[in-house]
Design a protein around this motif. Sequence first.
Motif, PDB file in Angstrom:
ATOM      1  N   VAL A 302       0.832  -1.211   0.000  1.00 20.88           N
ATOM      2  CA  VAL A 302       0.000   0.000   0.000  1.00 20.88           C
ATOM      3  C   VAL A 302       0.868   1.264   0.000  1.00 20.88           C
ATOM      4  CG1 VAL A 302      -1.643   1.345   1.395  1.00 20.88           C
ATOM      5  CG2 VAL A 302      -2.000  -1.118   1.055  1.00 20.88           C
ATOM      6  N   ILE A 303       1.924   1.267   0.788  1.00 23.27           N
ATOM      7  CA  ILE A 303       2.752   2.497   0.836  1.00 23.27           C
ATOM      8  C   ILE A 303       3.767   2.548  -0.307  1.00 23.27           C
ATOM      9  CG2 ILE A 303       2.460   2.899   3.310  1.00 23.27           C
ATOM     10  CD1 ILE A 303       5.165   1.704   3.809  1.00 23.27           C
ATOM     11  N   ALA A 304       4.098   1.379  -0.873  1.00 17.67           N
ATOM     12  CA  ALA A 304       5.189   1.330  -1.850  1.00 17.67           C
ATOM     13  C   ALA A 304       4.935   2.220  -3.069  1.00 17.67           C
ATOM     14  CB  ALA A 304       5.384  -0.124  -2.323  1.00 17.67           C
ATOM     15  N   TYR A 305       3.755   2.042  -3.702  1.00 15.40           N
ATOM     16  CA  TYR A 305       3.584   2.670  -5.018  1.00 15.40           C
ATOM     17  C   TYR A 305       3.313   4.170  -4.954  1.00 15.40           C
ATOM     18  CZ  TYR A 305       4.160  -2.118  -6.287  1.00 15.40           C
ATOM     19  OH  TYR A 305       4.700  -3.365  -6.415  1.00 15.40           O
ATOM     20  N   PRO A 306       2.491   4.685  -4.009  1.00 12.27           N
ATOM     21  CA  PRO A 306       2.427   6.151  -3.944  1.00 12.27           C
ATOM     22  C   PRO A 306       3.804   6.746  -3.643  1.00 12.27           C
ATOM     23  CG  PRO A 306       1.214   5.136  -2.107  1.00 12.27           C
ATOM     24  CD  PRO A 306       1.548   4.051  -3.082  1.00 12.27           C
ATOM     25  N   LEU A 310       6.035   9.311  -5.975  1.00 11.70           N
ATOM     26  CA  LEU A 310       6.420  10.635  -5.450  1.00 11.70           C
ATOM     27  C   LEU A 310       7.936  10.718  -5.225  1.00 11.70           C
ATOM     28  CD1 LEU A 310       3.438  11.139  -2.948  1.00 11.70           C
ATOM     29  CD2 LEU A 310       3.748  12.241  -5.176  1.00 11.70           C
ATOM     30  N   ASP A 311       8.704   9.783  -5.769  1.00 14.35           N
ATOM     31  CA  ASP A 311      10.183   9.784  -5.673  1.00 14.35           C
ATOM     32  C   ASP A 311      10.685   9.762  -4.224  1.00 14.35           C
ATOM     33  OD1 ASP A 311      10.697  10.026  -8.545  1.00 14.35           O
ATOM     34  OD2 ASP A 311       9.982  12.096  -8.355  1.00 14.35           O
ATOM     35  N   ILE A 312      10.002   9.059  -3.353  1.00 19.52           N
ATOM     36  CA  ILE A 312      10.459   8.954  -1.959  1.00 19.52           C
ATOM     37  C   ILE A 312      11.394   7.751  -1.855  1.00 19.52           C
ATOM     38  CG2 ILE A 312       9.679   8.494   0.408  1.00 19.52           C
ATOM     39  CD1 ILE A 312       7.102  10.037  -0.323  1.00 19.52           C
ATOM     40  N   HIS A 313      12.530   7.913  -1.188  1.00 19.11           N
ATOM     41  CA  HIS A 313      13.559   6.872  -1.204  1.00 19.11           C
ATOM     42  C   HIS A 313      13.375   5.819  -0.099  1.00 19.11           C
ATOM     43  CE1 HIS A 313      17.432   5.101  -2.170  1.00 19.11           C
ATOM     44  NE2 HIS A 313      17.718   5.109  -0.889  1.00 19.11           N
ATOM     45  N   ARG A 369      12.034   1.270  -3.087  1.00 21.37           N
ATOM     46  CA  ARG A 369      12.243   0.460  -4.292  1.00 21.37           C
ATOM     47  C   ARG A 369      12.182  -1.051  -3.975  1.00 21.37           C
ATOM     48  NH1 ARG A 369      13.682   0.404  -9.544  1.00 21.37           N
ATOM     49  NH2 ARG A 369      14.951  -1.399 -10.029  1.00 21.37           N
ATOM     50  N   ARG A 370      12.731  -1.442  -2.810  1.00 20.06           N
ATOM     51  CA  ARG A 370      12.658  -2.859  -2.431  1.00 20.06           C
ATOM     52  C   ARG A 370      11.188  -3.275  -2.258  1.00 20.06           C
ATOM     53  NH1 ARG A 370      12.922  -6.941   1.920  1.00 20.06           N
ATOM     54  NH2 ARG A 370      12.053  -5.492   3.435  1.00 20.06           N
ATOM     55  N   PRO A 423      13.602  -0.945 -14.389  1.00 16.18           N
ATOM     56  CA  PRO A 423      12.834  -2.195 -14.292  1.00 16.18           C
ATOM     57  C   PRO A 423      12.884  -2.768 -12.881  1.00 16.18           C
ATOM     58  CG  PRO A 423      14.090  -2.177 -16.320  1.00 16.18           C
ATOM     59  CD  PRO A 423      14.482  -0.935 -15.564  1.00 16.18           C
ATOM     60  N   ASN A 424      11.703  -3.109 -12.358  1.00 17.29           N
ATOM     61  CA  ASN A 424      11.626  -3.506 -10.947  1.00 17.29           C
ATOM     62  C   ASN A 424      10.684  -4.690 -10.774  1.00 17.29           C
ATOM     63  OD1 ASN A 424      12.345  -3.273  -8.280  1.00 17.29           O
ATOM     64  ND2 ASN A 424      10.994  -1.559  -7.807  1.00 17.29           N
ATOM     65  N   ASP A 425      10.717  -5.598 -11.727  1.00 17.12           N
ATOM     66  CA  ASP A 425       9.842  -6.777 -11.673  1.00 17.12           C
ATOM     67  C   ASP A 425      10.374  -7.750 -12.715  1.00 17.12           C
ATOM     68  OD1 ASP A 425       6.554  -7.185 -10.791  1.00 17.12           O
ATOM     69  OD2 ASP A 425       7.401  -8.528 -12.301  1.00 17.12           O
ATOM     70  N   PRO A 426      10.338  -9.059 -12.429  1.00 18.71           N
ATOM     71  CA  PRO A 426      10.787 -10.009 -13.456  1.00 18.71           C
ATOM     72  C   PRO A 426       9.954  -9.906 -14.739  1.00 18.71           C
ATOM     73  CG  PRO A 426      10.250 -11.154 -11.384  1.00 18.71           C
ATOM     74  CD  PRO A 426       9.959  -9.708 -11.167  1.00 18.71           C
ATOM     75  N   ASN A 427       8.720  -9.408 -14.631  1.00 14.05           N
ATOM     76  CA  ASN A 427       7.850  -9.278 -15.810  1.00 14.05           C
ATOM     77  C   ASN A 427       7.696  -7.820 -16.253  1.00 14.05           C
ATOM     78  OD1 ASN A 427       7.107 -12.124 -15.787  1.00 14.05           O
ATOM     79  ND2 ASN A 427       6.022 -11.619 -13.887  1.00 14.05           N
ATOM     80  N   TRP A 428       8.724  -7.023 -16.013  1.00 16.98           N
ATOM     81  CA  TRP A 428       8.599  -5.568 -16.183  1.00 16.98           C
ATOM     82  C   TRP A 428       8.145  -5.172 -17.582  1.00 16.98           C
ATOM     83  CZ3 TRP A 428       8.054  -1.732 -12.954  1.00 16.98           C
ATOM     84  CH2 TRP A 428       8.302  -0.419 -13.372  1.00 16.98           C
TER      85      TRP A 428
END
Length: 489
Positions: A302-306, A310-313, A369-370, A423-428
């Motif tokens: 839930v928090i990852a994608y917003p 928003l370029d939060i590290h 990103r993780r 790219p951040n997924d094996p199926n990117w």
Amino acid sequence: TALSLSTLSDMPDGVAVPGYARSDLSAGILHFGIGNFHRAHQATYLDRLFATGEGQDWAILGAGVMEGDRKARAVLQAQDWLTTLVEQEATHSRARVIGSMVGYLEPGDAAAITAALADPAIRIVSLTITEGGYFLDSSDRFDPTHPAIQADASTPDAPGTVFGLILAGLRLRREKGFAPFTVMSCDNIPHNGRITRNALIGLAELSDPALAAWIAENISFPNGMVDRITPATSDRERGMLESDFGVRDGWPVFCEAFTQWVLEDDFPSGRPPLEKVGVQFVPDVSPYELMKIRILNGGHAVIAYPAGLLDIHFVHEAMEHPLIRAFLAKIEHDEIIPGVPPVPDTDLGAYYDLIASRFSNPKIGDTVRRLCLDGSNRQPKFIVPSIADSLARNGSVTGLALESALWCRYCYGTSESGAEIAPNDPNWDRLTRIAKAARDDPGTWLGMEEVYGATGRDARFASAFSEALEALWSDGTEAVLTSYIDGRL
Ligand code: NAD
């Protein structure tokens, strides 16, 4: 001070050392996958147990099958298998040396590993070999066609996989008339015991059906739920250990202070008395697994994608953003927690509050990103089941549809500032292609059968998803989070 057995008595003040002598320990557990999580979790519970004077014949003998494990082994060997663990709370950190590992077999040395597995002193074989180590297909079933499995099936005397090695060890044990061991997975997979059993029996059926039947009869595979956020070690952590604690360690582990381990008590060949150091033994671990996967792993998604958009590290920076924090709280309370069945002796609201504070810990250094990684494998495990449950009880799916739309928007491949997302997924490539098509036709995204299944065809969910994705494209992440939090979406 450089870490080794001979320098333990000279460790700087503030660094705790093992409360027992290495020479009093003997190996009872063979562990595959000596990574960071194992050292922060199982090895640390055992270290505490040995300090009470109990269970000292349950020390850890390491093993591995990956090329990368050779280098890791050499680093640990140079420090007599010791590890410095740094447990980080928001306000202070504690360092302690963990001494529960007594050796590490040369990775890939099938003869030595098989011989150790046949040693009757080894009564538990445990695993942290990552989700990828279990040869699962897209529906989480064992894949007997995998080339590594086919190779082990055709040459069972020269195994290359963890399961091939365990089989070779069991075969030898059975020939010698020794009692079997228990196989205990500590990977983050629901029903990890059952998954491990399927892999071991699945491989045995290909080469030795009689052995497969014997395993089904004689080996137990307790399911377990494990929890402790443990990032990878970098030069940053090595430097911090030296500057803050005065210890030089080639491969320290930094983790959070929180730790949890819930295990089914199914160890016919015996087990260490881990209940004395906080492990919860239960008849059925599934309610605990479901709680963790939906509330914690789902919460991470839930928090990852917003935050990614928003370029939060860092993860704690995401939790400092008022809209992301409020988005997480509302979706957990309104849509996720109501679908989690009761867990013995656990208040789910309090469990969530603890998770929110764990995610907010600024010391952990976990990255957004993780958390964004591998959505195509994680969404079907962590988010889609909550959507299906909410639909079934006629509850709200507005927030979960927005979460799905945020993931889709992320897979478009640029953040809101226009920065490219690597790219951040094996199926990117596939995800990016579908995310681009979904910008004009949101339904395309939900057509990913392997992710959404029947949930993607639900009209109520599809309309909430389309509305959220269109709003993200026209108004942006912060505006849409605000509408959801205010109940206007
Ligand atoms: P890590 O990279 O430090 O260690 C992973 C270990 O697994 C290494 O020894 C590696 O060689 C081995 N491995 C990888 N792929 C393998 C394969 N195909 N076959 C056999 N061995 C393989 O990672 P980690 O942080 O120790 O995490 C390992 C696992 O622990 C996770 O995948 C997860 O299931 C579980 N876990 C981790 C955390 C965490 O916060 N790190 C929390 C809970 C559970």
